[in-house]
Motif scaffolding. Structure first.
Motif, PDB file in Angstrom:
ATOM      1  N   ALA A  41       0.850  -1.186   0.000  1.00 14.35           N
ATOM      2  CA  ALA A  41       0.000   0.000   0.000  1.00 14.35           C
ATOM      3  C   ALA A  41       0.886   1.237   0.000  1.00 14.35           C
ATOM      4  O   ALA A  41       1.864   1.312   0.743  1.00 14.35           O
ATOM      5  N   GLN A  42       0.545   2.192  -0.842  1.00 15.24           N
ATOM      6  CA  GLN A  42       1.245   3.470  -0.878  1.00 15.24           C
ATOM      7  C   GLN A  42       0.241   4.551  -0.504  1.00 15.24           C
ATOM      8  O   GLN A  42      -0.821   4.650  -1.113  1.00 15.24           O
ATOM      9  N   VAL A  43       0.577   5.354   0.504  1.00 18.91           N
ATOM     10  CA  VAL A  43      -0.377   6.289   1.099  1.00 18.91           C
ATOM     11  C   VAL A  43       0.147   7.715   1.039  1.00 18.91           C
ATOM     12  O   VAL A  43       1.333   7.953   1.278  1.00 18.91           O
ATOM     13  N   ALA A  44      -0.752   8.646   0.731  1.00 19.95           N
ATOM     14  CA  ALA A  44      -0.469  10.079   0.808  1.00 19.95           C
ATOM     15  C   ALA A  44      -1.626  10.724   1.571  1.00 19.95           C
ATOM     16  O   ALA A  44      -2.716  10.143   1.686  1.00 19.95           O
ATOM     17  N   TYR A  45      -1.389  11.907   2.089  1.00 16.95           N
ATOM     18  CA  TYR A  45      -2.386  12.598   2.912  1.00 16.95           C
ATOM     19  C   TYR A  45      -2.653  13.984   2.334  1.00 16.95           C
ATOM     20  O   TYR A  45      -1.728  14.670   1.901  1.00 16.95           O
ATOM     21  N   ALA A  46      -3.919  14.381   2.340  1.00 17.58           N
ATOM     22  CA  ALA A  46      -4.329  15.697   1.844  1.00 17.58           C
ATOM     23  C   ALA A  46      -5.032  16.437   2.977  1.00 17.58           C
ATOM     24  O   ALA A  46      -6.172  16.121   3.315  1.00 17.58           O
ATOM     25  N   LEU A  47      -4.337  17.398   3.544  1.00 14.67           N
ATOM     26  CA  LEU A  47      -4.890  18.179   4.648  1.00 14.67           C
ATOM     27  C   LEU A  47      -4.851  19.654   4.259  1.00 14.67           C
ATOM     28  O   LEU A  47      -3.773  20.219   4.090  1.00 14.67           O
ATOM     29  N   PRO A  48      -6.008  20.285   4.105  1.00  8.56           N
ATOM     30  CA  PRO A  48      -6.036  21.672   3.629  1.00  8.56           C
ATOM     31  C   PRO A  48      -5.544  22.667   4.669  1.00  8.56           C
ATOM     32  O   PRO A  48      -5.601  22.425   5.875  1.00  8.56           O
ATOM     33  N   ARG A  49      -5.075  23.787   4.197  1.00  8.84           N
ATOM     34  CA  ARG A  49      -4.581  24.830   5.088  1.00  8.84           C
ATOM     35  C   ARG A  49      -5.670  25.390   5.992  1.00  8.84           C
ATOM     36  O   ARG A  49      -5.376  25.932   7.053  1.00  8.84           O
ATOM     37  N   GLN A  50      -6.914  25.270   5.581  1.00  5.77           N
ATOM     38  CA  GLN A  50      -8.017  25.766   6.400  1.00  5.77           C
ATOM     39  C   GLN A  50      -8.126  25.017   7.723  1.00  5.77           C
ATOM     40  O   GLN A  50      -8.815  25.464   8.626  1.00  5.77           O
ATOM     41  N   MET A  51      -7.448  23.887   7.833  1.00  8.75           N
ATOM     42  CA  MET A  51      -7.496  23.126   9.090  1.00  8.75           C
ATOM     43  C   MET A  51      -6.717  23.815  10.195  1.00  8.75           C
ATOM     44  O   MET A  51      -6.899  23.510  11.350  1.00  8.75           O
ATOM     45  N   GLY A  52      -5.822  24.710   9.827  1.00  9.59           N
ATOM     46  CA  GLY A  52      -5.050  25.403  10.848  1.00  9.59           C
ATOM     47  C   GLY A  52      -3.590  25.497  10.467  1.00  9.59           C
ATOM     48  O   GLY A  52      -3.208  25.331   9.310  1.00  9.59           O
ATOM     49  N   THR A  53      -2.786  25.708  11.459  1.00 13.59           N
ATOM     50  CA  THR A  53      -1.356  25.885  11.238  1.00 13.59           C
ATOM     51  C   THR A  53      -0.701  24.577  10.809  1.00 13.59           C
ATOM     52  O   THR A  53      -1.296  23.499  10.916  1.00 13.59           O
ATOM     53  N   ALA A  54       0.539  24.689  10.346  1.00 15.44           N
ATOM     54  CA  ALA A  54       1.291  23.503   9.946  1.00 15.44           C
ATOM     55  C   ALA A  54       1.447  22.539  11.118  1.00 15.44           C
ATOM     56  O   ALA A  54       1.422  21.316  10.937  1.00 15.44           O
ATOM     57  N   VAL A  55       1.584  23.075  12.307  1.00 15.22           N
ATOM     58  CA  VAL A  55       1.715  22.228  13.499  1.00 15.22           C
ATOM     59  C   VAL A  55       0.459  21.373  13.681  1.00 15.22           C
ATOM     60  O   VAL A  55       0.538  20.169  13.942  1.00 15.22           O
ATOM     61  N   MET A  56      -0.711  21.978  13.523  1.00 18.51           N
ATOM     62  CA  MET A  56      -1.974  21.239  13.670  1.00 18.51           C
ATOM     63  C   MET A  56      -2.125  20.189  12.568  1.00 18.51           C
ATOM     64  O   MET A  56      -2.530  19.055  12.833  1.00 18.51           O
ATOM     65  N   ARG A  57      -1.814  20.575  11.321  1.00 15.31           N
ATOM     66  CA  ARG A  57      -1.931  19.629  10.211  1.00 15.31           C
ATOM     67  C   ARG A  57      -0.958  18.461  10.381  1.00 15.31           C
ATOM     68  O   ARG A  57      -1.318  17.308  10.141  1.00 15.31           O
TER      69      ARG A  57
END
Length: 114
Positions: A39-55
């Motif tokens: 399995a090869q996995v990538a993650y998509a977390l938008p900037r609207q979620m918060g700071t880079a620390v939160m993402r």
């Protein structure tokens, strides 16, 4: 074994031919590919979620959940490309909530892929 994937071609294949499953907190797009071997996995977390620390915190939690689900499955996760993203502000939810949502998405994909 879980691997990362990168590259425009992999994302283009996933976008064109992948199947998507949604749940309350997460969505997963999956393209089965037995030739990958894992399995090869990538993650998509938008900037609207918060700071880079939160993402990054959520990304680490999701990585941990994916690894534990891979270990729990008898043959591991099916080989292919996985893109995991958030439906809404997932930072307000616990590790257990994220796990339940991811398991529900994977169960939907399992039924769809058959």
């Amino acid at each position: 074994m879980i691997e990362r994937f990168r590259g425009r071609s992999a994302f283009a294949r996933l976008s064109a031919d992948g199947i998507r499953a949604d749940h309350e907190l997460l969505w997963v797009r999956f393209l089965p590919d037995p030739s990958l071997g894992a399995a090869q996995v990538a993650y998509a977390l938008p900037r609207q979620m918060g700071t880079a620390v939160m993402r990054n915190k959520i990304r680490r939690q999701l990585r941990d959940i994916v690894k534990s689900l891979d270990r729990e499955a008898t043959a591991g996760l099916p080989a292919g490309l996985y893109l995991i993203g958030t439906q809404r502000d997932a930072q307000a939810f616990s590790h257990a909530d994220l796990r339940v949502s991811l398991m529900a998405c994977l169960a939907k994909l399992d039924r769809t892929a058959l």
